[in-house]
Design an enzyme around this catalytic site. Structure first.
Site, PDB file in Angstrom:
ATOM      1  N   GLY A   1     -21.180 -19.739 -61.178  1.00 16.39           N
ATOM      2  CA  GLY A   1     -20.124 -19.183 -60.453  1.00 16.39           C
ATOM      3  C   GLY A   1     -18.635 -19.223 -60.995  1.00 16.39           C
TER       4      GLY A   1
ATOM      5  N   THR B   1     -15.911 -25.103 -56.942  1.00 14.16           N
ATOM      6  CA  THR B   1     -16.259 -26.041 -57.940  1.00 14.16           C
ATOM      7  C   THR B   1     -15.672 -25.647 -59.340  1.00 14.16           C
ATOM      8  OG1 THR B   1     -18.002 -26.717 -56.771  1.00 14.16           O
ATOM      9  CG2 THR B   1     -18.021 -27.408 -59.265  1.00 14.16           C
ATOM     10  N   CYS B   2     -16.348 -24.355 -59.843  1.00 21.29           N
ATOM     11  CA  CYS B   2     -15.689 -24.054 -61.166  1.00 21.29           C
ATOM     12  C   CYS B   2     -14.476 -23.595 -61.245  1.00 21.29           C
ATOM     13  CB  CYS B   2     -16.624 -22.785 -61.409  1.00 21.29           C
ATOM     14  SG  CYS B   2     -18.404 -23.123 -61.528  1.00 21.29           S
ATOM     15  N   SER B   3     -13.683 -23.041 -60.131  1.00 19.84           N
ATOM     16  CA  SER B   3     -12.218 -22.784 -60.184  1.00 19.84           C
ATOM     17  C   SER B   3     -11.432 -23.791 -60.139  1.00 19.84           C
ATOM     18  CB  SER B   3     -12.240 -21.821 -59.066  1.00 19.84           C
ATOM     19  OG  SER B   3     -12.722 -20.564 -58.951  1.00 19.84           O
TER      20      SER B   3
END
Length: 126
Positions: free
Chosen positions: A45, A50-52
């Site tokens: 995602g 977590t990814c951002s």
């Protein structure tokens, strides 16, 4: 299907991106990676916490490509089915170092962790 592994050739497939005029373009993975050393990152995602919060590369060094239907992710054997949670099929979190279409390093997360697939981890493998 077993996940792609070190020593294997990445499959060809089509990914998408927006060009400078915001037009959706499609490109062959093999046309981008043939004869080059590239890193493929997969994230479940892109706009999740977590990814951002964990940037992958320095600006200018990356090309963000989309696999909206997860077809290429499936071809790599790296899909993650989160349908039970209402999130559909997504990519597992991973980083692949590819040299002339061959996987040299496969850093694949086993679950929801972010322990081996960061840009720092893959840069250390270079």
């Amino acid at each position: 299907m077993a996940p792609i592994a070190v020593g294997e050739t990445i499959p060809d497939g089509t990914l998408a991106y927006f060009d400078e005029q915001d037009q959706l373009q499609q490109v062959s993975v093999h046309s981008l990676a043939s004869g080059k050393k590239v890193v493929l990152f997969g994230v479940p995602g892109a706009f999740t916490p977590t990814c951002s919060k964990r940037p992958f590369c320095d600006e200018g060094m990356e090309k963000f490509l989309g696999d909206g239907s997860a077809k290429y992710t499936h071809a790599l054997g790296l899909e993650l089915d989160l349908s039970e949670k209402g999130l559909g099929v997504r990519s597992r979190r991973f980083a692949l170092l590819v040299d002339d279409l061959k996987v040299v390093v496969a850093n694949i997360e086993s679950g929801g962790e972010f322990t081996v697939s960061s840009a720092d981890d893959i840069l250390a493998a270079l």
